[in-house]
Write an enzyme that holds these catalytic residues in place. Sequence first.
Site, short mmCIF file in Angstrom:
data_model
loop_
_atom_site.label_atom_id
_atom_site.label_comp_id
_atom_site.label_asym_id
_atom_site.label_seq_id
_atom_site.Cartn_x
_atom_site.Cartn_y
_atom_site.Cartn_z
CD GLU A 79 26.51 32.20 75.20
OE1 GLU A 79 26.25 31.74 75.75
OE2 GLU A 79 27.29 33.31 74.86
CE LYS A 123 22.51 40.38 74.92
NZ LYS A 123 23.00 39.37 76.49
CD GLU A 169 31.57 30.73 74.92
OE1 GLU A 169 32.21 30.63 74.09
OE2 GLU A 169 30.60 31.40 75.48
NE ARG A 195 27.87 29.87 84.05
CZ ARG A 195 26.80 29.72 83.64
NH1 ARG A 195 25.33 30.00 84.11
NH2 ARG A 195 26.68 31.79 83.73
#
Length: 164
Positions: free
Chosen positions: A65, A17, A68, A115
């Site tokens: 990333e 991945k 976000e 988060r």
Amino acid sequence: MKCKPNQTRTYDPEGFKKRAACLCFRSEREDEVLLVSSSRYPDRWIVPGGGMEPEEEPGGAAVREVYEEAGVKGKLGRLLGVFEQNQDPKHRTYVYVLTVTELLEDWEDSVSIGRKREWFKVEDAIKVLQCHKPVHAEYLEKLKLGGSPTNGNSMAPSSPDSDP
């Protein structure tokens, strides 16, 4: 390629991945690093990063990333290395250094999943990462050893005549 609710997972020809991440530092001294809470285990800390989208370059994916997941913008620096995780699922992560220039008050993952983010001294970050995400601790250990693109992990196999 596999589809996930809000993203498409991409794989390299060897079945890894494709991921990208950033070690986000408060300053160019690289002595304080920003970690984010894990989405699966909110009481544990991780390095922000995630899967690359189709046609996305690793540096662009890393910047997206951290925006976000950590709600930061910054100056993308050097590629620290490419780290492989051979467990199932297999990951190959491009890890960059980023100097933070802006911290957003609210960001995508803070609003959607609650988060959190927190600054850690590098030594403390290594300790908290070793318990939950040892491969993330390796990123910082490599940085302490003076990691740079010239001595980073390479995906290219070594030539047979280079072995001692």
